[in-house]
Write a protein that holds these residues in place. Structure first.
Motif, PDB file in Angstrom:
ATOM      1  N   MET A   1       0.833  -1.210   0.000  1.00  0.00           N
ATOM      2  CA  MET A   1       0.000   0.000   0.000  1.00  0.00           C
ATOM      3  C   MET A   1       0.859   1.249   0.000  1.00  0.00           C
ATOM      4  O   MET A   1       0.560   2.235  -0.673  1.00  0.00           O
ATOM      5  N   ASN A   2       1.964   1.207   0.754  1.00  0.00           N
ATOM      6  CA  ASN A   2       2.878   2.356   0.803  1.00  0.00           C
ATOM      7  C   ASN A   2       3.544   2.613  -0.541  1.00  0.00           C
ATOM      8  O   ASN A   2       3.912   3.750  -0.857  1.00  0.00           O
ATOM      9  N   TYR A   3       3.710   1.541  -1.333  1.00  0.00           N
ATOM     10  CA  TYR A   3       4.325   1.676  -2.660  1.00  0.00           C
ATOM     11  C   TYR A   3       3.314   2.042  -3.749  1.00  0.00           C
ATOM     12  O   TYR A   3       3.662   2.135  -4.920  1.00  0.00           O
ATOM     13  N   GLY A   4       2.034   2.231  -3.366  1.00  0.00           N
ATOM     14  CA  GLY A   4       1.023   2.619  -4.348  1.00  0.00           C
ATOM     15  C   GLY A   4       0.413   1.453  -5.106  1.00  0.00           C
ATOM     16  O   GLY A   4      -0.199   1.651  -6.169  1.00  0.00           O
ATOM     17  N   PHE A   5       0.544   0.238  -4.573  1.00  0.00           N
ATOM     18  CA  PHE A   5       0.058  -0.949  -5.278  1.00  0.00           C
ATOM     19  C   PHE A   5      -1.462  -0.947  -5.447  1.00  0.00           C
ATOM     20  O   PHE A   5      -1.981  -1.380  -6.481  1.00  0.00           O
ATOM     21  N   MET A   6      -2.201  -0.449  -4.439  1.00  0.00           N
ATOM     22  CA  MET A   6      -3.668  -0.463  -4.515  1.00  0.00           C
ATOM     23  C   MET A   6      -4.166   0.367  -5.706  1.00  0.00           C
ATOM     24  O   MET A   6      -5.082  -0.039  -6.423  1.00  0.00           O
ATOM     25  N   ASP A   7      -3.550   1.509  -5.927  1.00  0.00           N
ATOM     26  CA  ASP A   7      -3.949   2.358  -7.062  1.00  0.00           C
ATOM     27  C   ASP A   7      -3.658   1.667  -8.390  1.00  0.00           C
ATOM     28  O   ASP A   7      -4.443   1.757  -9.337  1.00  0.00           O
ATOM     29  N   GLN A   8      -2.522   0.977  -8.438  1.00  0.00           N
ATOM     30  CA  GLN A   8      -2.178   0.241  -9.658  1.00  0.00           C
ATOM     31  C   GLN A   8      -3.185  -0.880  -9.925  1.00  0.00           C
ATOM     32  O   GLN A   8      -3.645  -1.073 -11.047  1.00  0.00           O
ATOM     33  N   LEU A   9      -3.531  -1.607  -8.854  1.00  0.00           N
ATOM     34  CA  LEU A   9      -4.475  -2.717  -8.983  1.00  0.00           C
ATOM     35  C   LEU A   9      -5.838  -2.210  -9.451  1.00  0.00           C
ATOM     36  O   LEU A   9      -6.476  -2.821 -10.327  1.00  0.00           O
ATOM     37  N   LEU A  10      -6.272  -1.097  -8.895  1.00  0.00           N
ATOM     38  CA  LEU A  10      -7.554  -0.513  -9.290  1.00  0.00           C
ATOM     39  C   LEU A  10      -7.523  -0.058 -10.748  1.00  0.00           C
ATOM     40  O   LEU A  10      -8.497  -0.232 -11.488  1.00  0.00           O
ATOM     41  N   PHE A  11      -6.387   0.484 -11.176  1.00  0.00           N
ATOM     42  CA  PHE A  11      -6.249   0.925 -12.573  1.00  0.00           C
ATOM     43  C   PHE A  11      -6.463  -0.251 -13.522  1.00  0.00           C
ATOM     44  O   PHE A  11      -7.213  -0.141 -14.510  1.00  0.00           O
ATOM     45  N   PHE A  12      -5.808  -1.384 -13.248  1.00  0.00           N
ATOM     46  CA  PHE A  12      -5.931  -2.528 -14.154  1.00  0.00           C
ATOM     47  C   PHE A  12      -7.290  -3.209 -14.040  1.00  0.00           C
ATOM     48  O   PHE A  12      -7.757  -3.831 -14.992  1.00  0.00           O
ATOM     49  N   LEU A  13      -7.935  -3.063 -12.890  1.00  0.00           N
ATOM     50  CA  LEU A  13      -9.292  -3.576 -12.757  1.00  0.00           C
ATOM     51  C   LEU A  13     -10.239  -2.782 -13.661  1.00  0.00           C
ATOM     52  O   LEU A  13     -11.195  -3.328 -14.225  1.00  0.00           O
ATOM     53  N   ARG A  14      -9.935  -1.506 -13.850  1.00  0.00           N
ATOM     54  CA  ARG A  14     -10.768  -0.647 -14.697  1.00  0.00           C
ATOM     55  C   ARG A  14     -10.369  -0.710 -16.174  1.00  0.00           C
ATOM     56  O   ARG A  14     -11.222  -0.745 -17.057  1.00  0.00           O
ATOM     57  N   ASN A  15      -9.047  -0.731 -16.421  1.00  0.00           N
ATOM     58  CA  ASN A  15      -8.575  -0.488 -17.788  1.00  0.00           C
ATOM     59  C   ASN A  15      -7.681  -1.571 -18.382  1.00  0.00           C
ATOM     60  O   ASN A  15      -7.240  -1.433 -19.516  1.00  0.00           O
ATOM     61  N   GLY A  16      -7.395  -2.625 -17.643  1.00  0.00           N
ATOM     62  CA  GLY A  16      -6.401  -3.590 -18.114  1.00  0.00           C
ATOM     63  C   GLY A  16      -6.872  -4.448 -19.274  1.00  0.00           C
ATOM     64  O   GLY A  16      -8.081  -4.547 -19.552  1.00  0.00           O
ATOM     65  N   ASP A  17      -5.913  -5.055 -19.970  1.00  0.00           N
ATOM     66  CA  ASP A  17      -6.252  -6.087 -20.951  1.00  0.00           C
ATOM     67  C   ASP A  17      -6.988  -7.205 -20.221  1.00  0.00           C
ATOM     68  O   ASP A  17      -6.885  -7.344 -19.000  1.00  0.00           O
ATOM     69  N   VAL A  18      -7.704  -8.011 -20.969  1.00  0.00           N
ATOM     70  CA  VAL A  18      -8.545  -9.050 -20.354  1.00  0.00           C
ATOM     71  C   VAL A  18      -7.741  -9.931 -19.396  1.00  0.00           C
ATOM     72  O   VAL A  18      -8.164 -10.205 -18.267  1.00  0.00           O
ATOM     73  N   SER A  19      -6.542 -10.372 -19.839  1.00  0.00           N
ATOM     74  CA  SER A  19      -5.740 -11.280 -19.005  1.00  0.00           C
ATOM     75  C   SER A  19      -5.265 -10.601 -17.725  1.00  0.00           C
ATOM     76  O   SER A  19      -5.346 -11.172 -16.631  1.00  0.00           O
ATOM     77  N   VAL A  20      -4.797  -9.346 -17.856  1.00  0.00           N
ATOM     78  CA  VAL A  20      -4.327  -8.612 -16.673  1.00  0.00           C
ATOM     79  C   VAL A  20      -5.505  -8.265 -15.767  1.00  0.00           C
ATOM     80  O   VAL A  20      -5.409  -8.351 -14.536  1.00  0.00           O
TER      81      VAL A  20
END
Length: 499
Positions: free
Chosen positions: A331-350
């Motif tokens: 969380m301190n490294y910003g992982f949650m924001d990254q995970l949310l980004f790919f949940l919204r915008n990622g390729d199907v596999s990601v």
């Protein structure tokens, strides 16, 4: 020339037999016969030397056996392989090189030649010996052929039995770059069987491999199989401990930061393997910056490929999700924001991997759930509850149910009328006893713990549907009705229920 040597050998055998049997006619006569025989062999040696000097045994004078056609019989194929074997045994440098090139061509193009090659026993031993050749070109071609053979599970034991490990390690230590690449590919295939791990270690293979991984001059085609071999060896605890002592973890973390995709993938896979079941190694990976390196690979702002991101996310899950300390670090490294980004915008596999990661995180601590609620995961999970795939719907619904079990998240979720309305709409569409309907009811049950959530459900136009589900004995539907009947809604719902 050959027939003359054979005749002399036969005469020599006859003289030797008569000497043993004491059946000769006098010592002086026998001595004379032996002197004559010595002279014959001296002439043969002189003639052979003359032939070699004139270059008759070189490629230019060789009778070249044509490669058999596509539909050739096994005997023709075997004859061709034996001819190549002869050239590798007694030919000059060019003849050996050409024989190895031809051998490589046939084993790459036709698996049947590999089987014949192994059946012609001597050829494997010759290949093993050529790996130690001082002629780098010969060594390179031999390493390429061995690399092909090692790809067949049935013949790995033949190579091991011929003592292949030691020569391959020596090639890694002092061979040319091309030879090293062939040797590394072979060792990667051979060490898929953990029984061969000790042999690699005994010949100093771990040290040689780590040297390759830390050298700035090593090419991708060499570093990747080197990482693969190390990954295959970590299953042996003693070898894993030696790797750690020799600095394998920081070396491979550095490779994980590489811009080369293949190197990234190989190094991340190694880190995942070496730390998967060992908390002390996970701590070392964290201390050396391994978790931060993985998060950077996963970062949508990075130039990494989807495959690298997928590998990084798998490694993050395996290394970090079992510990609250590591999750806080993420969380301190910003992982949650990254995970949310790919949940919204990622390729199907990601995106699918991101959903699975969210699903796992939702089963962790309440603090983690609160952080996910604050980040905005609930509104994204609602969308997945309507996905075509039942597996996706199930994961999203279970994750959402887990998040809204936290009071703070429940209040946030019901503040948006669209969230509750969408769930009720989906409930109305689902078949009576479907798994998805049960999951939706489970989420709505959690929401009834919140006054505003209970009010919105009760005042919606979907109460009749919920009552019908309760009458149909759908799991938890009656509980939902009872929850909605509490407090100031009890009298209203009792009238509707008994009408």
């Amino acid at each position: 020339m050959i027939s003359a040597i054979v005749a002399s050998a036969s005469d020599c055998y006859d003289l030797a037999r008569r000497c043993v049997d004491l059946s000769y006619n006098g010592k002086l006569l026998m001595q004379s016969d032996l002197d004559v025989m010595v002279a014959k062999f001296e002439r043969h040696v002189k003639n052979l030397f003359g032939i070699c000097t004139t270059g008759i045994l070189t490629q230019g004078f060789a009778i070249v056996v044509s490669r058999p056609g596509v539909n050739a019989c096994k005997d023709d194929m075997r004859f061709y392989i034996r001819d190549l074997l002869t050239r590798m045994k007694i030919g000059d440098l060019e003849m050996k090189r050409q024989a190895l090139l031809n051998l490589y061509d046939v084993v790459v193009e036709d698996d049947k030649y590999v089987k014949i090659l192994v059946e012609v026993g001597d050829i494997v031993n010759i290949l093993v010996s050529l790996l130690d050749s001082v002629e780098l070109e010969i060594q390179q071609e031999a390493a390429k052929v061995v690399s092909v053979i090692s790809g067949f599970d049935s013949y790995k034991s033949v190579l091991i039995g011929a003592g292949i490990i030691g020569p391959l390690i020596r090639v890694l230590e002092s061979g040319s770059e091309i030879s090293k690449e062939g040797a590394a590919r072979s060792l990667q295939k051979l060490t898929e069987n953990s029984e061969n791990a000790w042999s690699v270690s005994a010949y100093g293979g771990v040290t040689a491999l780590l040297k390759i991984c830390t050298s700035v001059d090593s090419r991708t085609a060499l570093v990747c199989p080197a990482c693969g071999i190390l990954r295959n060896l970590v299953g042996v605890d003693e070898i894993k401990s030696f790797m750690i002592e020799e600095g394998a973890v920081p070396a491979l973390i550095k490779l994980a930061r590489s811009k080369d995709e293949a190197v990234q993938l190989s190094s991340i896979e190694f880190l995942q393997n070496i730390a998967s079941v060992d908390d002390s190694v996970r701590q070392l990976v964290a201390r050396e910056g391994g978790i931060r390196a993985l998060v950077r690979v996963f970062d949508p702002k990075s130039a990494c490929s989807s495959e690298s991101r997928e590998m990084a996310l798998r490694a993050i899950e395996n290394l970090c999700f079992s510990s609250t300390v590591y999750i806080i670090m993420l969380m301190n490294y910003g992982f949650m924001d990254q995970l949310l980004f790919f949940l919204r915008n990622g390729d199907v596999s990601v995106q699918e991997l991101a959903l699975k990661a969210v699903f796992r995180l939702c089963g962790k601590s309440e603090e983690t759930k609160k952080a996910m609620g604050d980040a905005g995961f609930m509104s994204e999970l609602v969308k997945f509850v309507d996905a075509k795939s039942f597996e996706v719907r199930e994961m999203a619904a279970v994750a959402l149910s887990s998040l809204v079990s936290v009071p703070k998240n429940r209040k946030r979720f019901v503040q948006d009328d669209r969230n509750v309305g969408f769930l009720l709409q989906l409930l109305d569409q689902e078949e009576a006893n479907s798994g998805s309907k049960k999951l939706l009811i489970s989420i709505l049950l959690s929401l009834t713990s919140c006054n505003s959530g209970r009010k919105k459900i009760a005042s919606s136009g979907y109460l009749k549907n919920i009552e019908k589900l309760a009458e149909a004995e759908v799991s938890d539907a009656k509980r939902l009705v009872r929850k909605l009947s509490t407090n100031r809604f009890r009298s209203i719902l009792n009238v509707i229920w008994h009408s």
